[in-house]
Design a protein around this motif. Structure first.
Motif, PDB file in Angstrom:
ATOM      1  N   ASP A   1     -10.230 -17.590 -23.033  1.00  7.71           N
ATOM      2  CA  ASP A   1     -10.715 -16.829 -21.886  1.00  7.71           C
ATOM      3  C   ASP A   1      -9.814 -17.171 -20.705  1.00  7.71           C
ATOM      4  N   LEU A   2      -9.109 -16.184 -20.177  1.00  4.20           N
ATOM      5  CA  LEU A   2      -8.086 -16.462 -19.175  1.00  4.20           C
ATOM      6  C   LEU A   2      -8.649 -17.097 -17.910  1.00  4.20           C
ATOM      7  N   GLU A   3      -9.916 -16.796 -17.589  1.00  8.05           N
ATOM      8  CA  GLU A   3     -10.506 -17.409 -16.394  1.00  8.05           C
ATOM      9  C   GLU A   3     -10.770 -18.900 -16.584  1.00  8.05           C
ATOM     10  N   ARG A   4     -10.655 -19.397 -17.816  1.00 10.41           N
ATOM     11  CA  ARG A   4     -10.856 -20.822 -18.080  1.00 10.41           C
ATOM     12  C   ARG A   4      -9.538 -21.594 -18.139  1.00 10.41           C
ATOM     13  N   VAL A   5      -8.417 -20.936 -17.906  1.00 11.18           N
ATOM     14  CA  VAL A   5      -7.130 -21.633 -17.897  1.00 11.18           C
ATOM     15  C   VAL A   5      -7.033 -22.471 -16.623  1.00 11.18           C
ATOM     16  N   ARG A   6      -6.925 -23.755 -16.788  1.00 16.05           N
ATOM     17  CA  ARG A   6      -6.888 -24.662 -15.631  1.00 16.05           C
ATOM     18  C   ARG A   6      -5.469 -24.984 -15.177  1.00 16.05           C
ATOM     19  N   ALA A   7      -4.488 -24.824 -16.070  1.00 18.77           N
ATOM     20  CA  ALA A   7      -3.094 -25.091 -15.729  1.00 18.77           C
ATOM     21  C   ALA A   7      -2.207 -24.387 -16.742  1.00 18.77           C
ATOM     22  N   VAL A   8      -0.997 -24.033 -16.300  1.00 22.39           N
ATOM     23  CA  VAL A   8      -0.003 -23.405 -17.169  1.00 22.39           C
ATOM     24  C   VAL A   8       1.262 -24.253 -17.145  1.00 22.39           C
ATOM     25  N   TYR A   9       1.718 -24.640 -18.336  1.00 26.05           N
ATOM     26  CA  TYR A   9       3.024 -25.293 -18.457  1.00 26.05           C
ATOM     27  C   TYR A   9       4.009 -24.231 -18.912  1.00 26.05           C
ATOM     28  N   TYR A  10       4.813 -23.735 -17.965  1.00 26.75           N
ATOM     29  CA  TYR A  10       5.808 -22.705 -18.259  1.00 26.75           C
ATOM     30  C   TYR A  10       7.096 -23.418 -18.614  1.00 26.75           C
ATOM     31  N   ARG A  11       7.352 -23.517 -19.896  1.00 23.99           N
ATOM     32  CA  ARG A  11       8.455 -24.326 -20.375  1.00 23.99           C
ATOM     33  C   ARG A  11       9.657 -23.465 -20.766  1.00 23.99           C
ATOM     34  N   ARG A  12       9.761 -23.035 -21.971  1.00 20.81           N
ATOM     35  CA  ARG A  12      10.900 -22.228 -22.411  1.00 20.81           C
ATOM     36  C   ARG A  12      10.431 -21.088 -23.322  1.00 20.81           C
ATOM     37  N   PRO A  13       9.626 -20.150 -22.813  1.00 17.78           N
ATOM     38  CA  PRO A  13       9.216 -19.031 -23.670  1.00 17.78           C
ATOM     39  C   PRO A  13      10.416 -18.173 -24.055  1.00 17.78           C
ATOM     40  N   THR A  14      10.334 -17.578 -25.239  1.00 17.25           N
ATOM     41  CA  THR A  14      11.375 -16.663 -25.685  1.00 17.25           C
ATOM     42  C   THR A  14      11.409 -15.445 -24.759  1.00 17.25           C
ATOM     43  N   PRO A  15      12.582 -15.034 -24.305  1.00 14.22           N
ATOM     44  CA  PRO A  15      12.635 -13.819 -23.461  1.00 14.22           C
ATOM     45  C   PRO A  15      12.070 -12.611 -24.202  1.00 14.22           C
TER      46      PRO A  15
ATOM     47  N   ALA B   1       5.643  -4.591 -21.526  1.00 18.37           N
ATOM     48  CA  ALA B   1       5.210  -5.935 -21.935  1.00 18.37           C
ATOM     49  C   ALA B   1       5.614  -6.971 -20.897  1.00 18.37           C
ATOM     50  N   LYS B   2       6.848  -6.869 -20.416  1.00 22.14           N
ATOM     51  CA  LYS B   2       7.342  -7.847 -19.440  1.00 22.14           C
ATOM     52  C   LYS B   2       6.535  -7.808 -18.154  1.00 22.14           C
ATOM     53  N   PHE B   3       6.303  -6.617 -17.628  1.00 25.31           N
ATOM     54  CA  PHE B   3       5.638  -6.515 -16.331  1.00 25.31           C
ATOM     55  C   PHE B   3       4.114  -6.535 -16.446  1.00 25.31           C
ATOM     56  N   GLY B   4       3.582  -6.166 -17.600  1.00 25.03           N
ATOM     57  CA  GLY B   4       2.137  -6.226 -17.791  1.00 25.03           C
ATOM     58  C   GLY B   4       1.678  -7.597 -18.235  1.00 25.03           C
ATOM     59  N   LEU B   5       2.068  -8.004 -19.443  1.00 28.10           N
ATOM     60  CA  LEU B   5       1.687  -9.328 -19.933  1.00 28.10           C
ATOM     61  C   LEU B   5       2.267 -10.419 -19.049  1.00 28.10           C
ATOM     62  N   GLY B   6       3.552 -10.275 -18.691  1.00 25.16           N
ATOM     63  CA  GLY B   6       4.157 -11.282 -17.815  1.00 25.16           C
ATOM     64  C   GLY B   6       3.430 -11.395 -16.492  1.00 25.16           C
ATOM     65  N   GLY B   7       3.021 -10.256 -15.946  1.00 19.18           N
ATOM     66  CA  GLY B   7       2.286 -10.283 -14.683  1.00 19.18           C
ATOM     67  C   GLY B   7       0.921 -10.914 -14.812  1.00 19.18           C
ATOM     68  N   ILE B   8       0.234 -10.648 -15.921  1.00 16.30           N
ATOM     69  CA  ILE B   8      -1.083 -11.272 -16.145  1.00 16.30           C
ATOM     70  C   ILE B   8      -0.952 -12.791 -16.197  1.00 16.30           C
ATOM     71  N   LEU B   9       0.015 -13.268 -16.971  1.00 14.43           N
ATOM     72  CA  LEU B   9       0.182 -14.716 -17.127  1.00 14.43           C
ATOM     73  C   LEU B   9       0.648 -15.384 -15.838  1.00 14.43           C
ATOM     74  N   ALA B  10       1.335 -14.620 -14.977  1.00 15.81           N
ATOM     75  CA  ALA B  10       1.851 -15.199 -13.736  1.00 15.81           C
ATOM     76  C   ALA B  10       0.839 -15.151 -12.591  1.00 15.81           C
ATOM     77  N   THR B  11      -0.304 -14.485 -12.777  1.00 13.35           N
ATOM     78  CA  THR B  11      -1.275 -14.365 -11.694  1.00 13.35           C
ATOM     79  C   THR B  11      -2.576 -15.106 -11.996  1.00 13.35           C
ATOM     80  N   LEU B  12      -2.549 -15.966 -12.986  1.00 12.13           N
ATOM     81  CA  LEU B  12      -3.741 -16.791 -13.242  1.00 12.13           C
ATOM     82  C   LEU B  12      -3.950 -17.734 -12.068  1.00 12.13           C
ATOM     83  N   PRO B  13      -5.183 -17.867 -11.582  1.00 16.09           N
ATOM     84  CA  PRO B  13      -5.437 -18.683 -10.387  1.00 16.09           C
ATOM     85  C   PRO B  13      -5.543 -20.171 -10.733  1.00 16.09           C
ATOM     86  N   CYS B  14      -4.392 -20.784 -11.057  1.00 17.02           N
ATOM     87  CA  CYS B  14      -4.403 -22.182 -11.494  1.00 17.02           C
ATOM     88  C   CYS B  14      -3.070 -22.829 -11.145  1.00 17.02           C
ATOM     89  N   ARG B  15      -2.928 -24.103 -11.497  1.00 14.22           N
ATOM     90  CA  ARG B  15      -1.669 -24.827 -11.298  1.00 14.22           C
ATOM     91  C   ARG B  15      -0.631 -24.373 -12.324  1.00 14.22           C
TER      92      ARG B  15
END
Length: 314
Positions: A67-81, A98-112
């Motif tokens: 559940d994305l609202e339960r994500v407390r932190a994101v470690y953005y390491r080396r995802p495949t482009p 995919a880049k702007f939709g999924l990428g945007g969702i993952l980049a706007t999670l309200p967490c560290r």
């Protein structure tokens, strides 16, 4: 521990991320690993709702649902482009969405985030780094970025020995078709020709160094290692490096913290040339490799990153 999930965005084979995940699990954290460039859309489902109360959504992979609202932190390491599409409008549209939709969702999670992908993208720009380094109080080598050969020649005449450094690392294929890397290379006045006009080039006054420093900063923790190598660019031969853990030079940690704060980064891998007068800033990789440093020295960098991800954001 049942206070949220730590989402690790990285490629499927990332030994450094494995080290961090091991520390997180040992401390009771819930961890979900996801490589969007590979797993989406064939092996994952993503949904997110906006405009009807607080944003909410879900990420379903082959092994778990988050559940994305339960994500407390994101470690953005080396995802495949996201894949480079073939030459068709439909494929281009699918990849871009995919880049702007999924990428945007993952980049706007309200967490560290360690670190936020949009912040990483900005911090990759060397002009921004050099300006921020000066404001942080680092010594910075005289640097010219130009596509003007006469400007380059005048710079060489003023500063003597120069080096050329690409403005950003990336894949490159040589004349024989084999992949190669452009290392930091010495430049003589006679090397400067009209080819400079093809694009912008970065030249720096060569630093008279005695060794190099790799300084890894994760949150409030600073790990300083002296690298002794016979090469101008030690990255060209890792086998030829001698590693020595040292205390960071006086004042260096505070300057690193100031640099990272200006760029909005909780992590940075700094490279310095060590001279008789002290360290000289070369660059900071905002998402730099560090696993080999821990392997060579035993420094607890993975634990420091895990601690950063587990910090209470308040």
């Amino acid at each position: 521990m049942d206070d949220g999930v730590i989402l690790v965005l990285t490629c499927l084979e990332d030994s450094s991320a494995d080290m961090v995940i091991g520390h997180l699990i040992a401390q009771g954290a819930q961890v979900a690993r996801f490589d969007p460039g590979i797993e989406f859309p064939s092996r994952a489902i993503v949904s997110s709702v906006f405009g009807a109360g607080p944003p909410r959504g879900r990420l379903v992979t082959a092994t778990r649902q988050v559940d994305l609202e339960r994500v407390r932190a994101v470690y953005y390491r080396r995802p495949t482009p996201y894949p480079t599409p073939p030459a068709s409008q439909a494929a281009t549209f699918v990849s871009r969405e995919a880049k702007f939709g999924l990428g945007g969702i993952l980049a706007t999670l309200p967490c560290r985030y360690v670190s936020h992908p949009w912040t990483l993208l900005a911090a990759e720009h060397k002009p921004l780094q050099l300006s921020a380094a000066q404001r942080a109080g680092f010594a910075v080598p005289a640097t010219l970025m130009t596509n003007d050969v006469e400007e380059a020649r005048a710079f060489a005449a003023e500063h003597g020995q120069l080096v050329y450094k690409p403005l950003r690392g990336g894949s490159y294929t040589g004349a024989d078709g084999e992949p190669c890397t452009i290392w930091t290379s010495p430049v003589q006045l006679g090397d400067l020709d009209d080819g400079i006009g093809h694009t912008i080039h970065q030249f720096q006054a060569r630093v008279d160094k005695t060794a190099d420093l790799r300084v890894t900063v994760a949150g409030g923790q600073v790990f300083c290692v002296r690298l002794d190598s016979r090469l101008l660019d030690w990255r060209a031969d890792y086998e030829g490096i001698t590693y020595t853990v040292i205390a960071p030079p006086a004042g260096l940690p505070d300057k690193c913290f100031a640099f990272l704060a200006e760029l909005g980064l909780p992590f940075g891998a700094f490279d310095f040339a060590l001279t008789e007068d002290g360290p000289v800033f070369l660059e900071c990789n905002p998402n730099g490799q560090w696993g080999w440093i821990e392997d060579e020295t035993g420094l607890p960098i993975a634990r420091a990153i895990a601690d950063l991800l587990l910090e209470d954001p308040t």
